[in-house]
Design a protein around this motif. Structure first.
Motif, PDB file in Angstrom:
ATOM      1  N   UNK A 134       1.018  -0.911   0.131  1.00  0.00           N
ATOM      2  CA  UNK A 134      -0.518   0.281  -0.403  1.00  0.00           C
ATOM      3  C   UNK A 134       0.676   1.135   0.470  1.00  0.00           C
ATOM      4  N   UNK A 135       2.054   1.227   0.905  1.00  0.00           N
ATOM      5  CA  UNK A 135       2.813   2.428   0.657  1.00  0.00           C
ATOM      6  C   UNK A 135       3.549   2.640  -0.083  1.00  0.00           C
ATOM      7  N   UNK A 136       3.663   1.787  -1.054  1.00  0.00           N
ATOM      8  CA  UNK A 136       4.296   1.446  -2.367  1.00  0.00           C
ATOM      9  C   UNK A 136       3.376   1.962  -3.486  1.00  0.00           C
ATOM     10  N   UNK A 137       2.223   1.807  -3.544  1.00  0.00           N
ATOM     11  CA  UNK A 137       0.610   1.930  -4.182  1.00  0.00           C
ATOM     12  C   UNK A 137       0.629   3.484  -4.478  1.00  0.00           C
ATOM     13  N   UNK A 138       0.857   4.247  -3.352  1.00  0.00           N
ATOM     14  CA  UNK A 138       0.221   5.887  -2.839  1.00  0.00           C
ATOM     15  C   UNK A 138       1.528   6.331  -3.065  1.00  0.00           C
ATOM     16  N   UNK A 139       2.970   6.056  -3.290  1.00  0.00           N
ATOM     17  CA  UNK A 139       4.302   6.570  -3.813  1.00  0.00           C
ATOM     18  C   UNK A 139       3.946   6.589  -5.373  1.00  0.00           C
ATOM     19  N   UNK A 140       3.152   5.198  -6.133  1.00  0.00           N
ATOM     20  CA  UNK A 140       3.522   5.762  -7.382  1.00  0.00           C
ATOM     21  C   UNK A 140       2.227   6.178  -7.725  1.00  0.00           C
ATOM     22  N   UNK A 141       1.310   6.433  -7.119  1.00  0.00           N
ATOM     23  CA  UNK A 141      -0.278   7.002  -7.175  1.00  0.00           C
ATOM     24  C   UNK A 141       0.335   8.985  -7.649  1.00  0.00           C
TER      25      UNK A 141
END
Length: 226
Positions: A134-141
């Motif tokens: 989820x942390x990676x997804x937030x950053x990539x978004x």
């Protein structure tokens, strides 16, 4: 005026191809020019290498499953830690490529540009129940370009798999849950499962709302509503 940018996402068998075609026909009938980009063909990096890896190393048959001819895909559903980390690197590269594709798409005279899948579909294959994912997804978004409308076609995993038997049912359920997580992370527009006609009506209705609200979209809005 730049084009309206739209994406369609969802689990395999949710009806994305059908809904994209219906929307293209609807817009064409209203006299609106439509461009279409597919994430796999127009955005991802190292496409051939990735396909070859899935087929030769992961032993995926690479076929599109049908009720008459089920397929045994082994790609995004294989989620060992080394593969997940490698995919995250590829997702970063895909997002950088996506920024270039978006710049090119918005420079062309076109009323609407439709993306068949988007970076959300890459992220949905990650185990988003895990905090690191989820942390990676937030950053990539934050890095990925935001579109005007991003649809997620919801579907009952059992029914979607019956239409397109490619992945294990447990993965399909996890995949769907990841899209619902992304709905909250990225503000996606989830369209409830239903008949093709009902889903199309919901897609067009949301587009009408957007074009009426968006500044400078009056010309496209009147055409869509008509």
């Amino acid at each position: 005026m730049p084009p309206i940018l739209i994406s369609f996402s969802g689990i395999d068998g949710a009806g994305k191809t059908t809904q994209i075609q219906l929307l293209k026909e609807h817009l064409a009938a209203a006299g609106i020019s439509v461009g279409e980009l597919t994430f796999w063909d127009n955005v991802v990096v190292l496409r051939g290498l990735r396909s070859g890896f899935s087929q030769r190393v992961l032993q995926s048959d690479g076929e599109i499953g049908t009720p008459e001819r089920p397929s045994q895909r082994r790609d995004k559903n294989v989620q060992s830690l080394p593969l997940l980390l490698f995919r995250c690197i590829l997702h970063i590269a895909d997002t950088i490529s996506l920024r270039r594709v978006i710049r090119k798409a918005t420079s062309r005279p076109c009323g609407v540009v439709i993306f068949d899948r988007y970076i959300y579909d890459q992220l949905a294959a990650l185990p988003l129940h895990a905090p690191w994912a989820r942390g990676f997804a937030r950053w990539l978004l934050k890095l990925a370009p935001r579109l005007d409308l991003s649809y997620v076609l919801d579907a009952v995993p059992e029914e979607a798999r019956a239409r397109k038997p490619e992945y294990p049912l447990e993965f399909m359920r996890q995949y769907r849950e990841s899209y619902l997580v992304l709905r909250d992370l990225a503000g996606l527009e989830v369209i409830p499962a239903g008949s093709p006609e009902d889903v199309h009506a919901a897609v067009v209705g949301r587009l009408q709302q957007y074009t009426m609200q968006a500044t400078g979209a009056a010309e496209v809005s009147s055409a869509v509503i008509a």
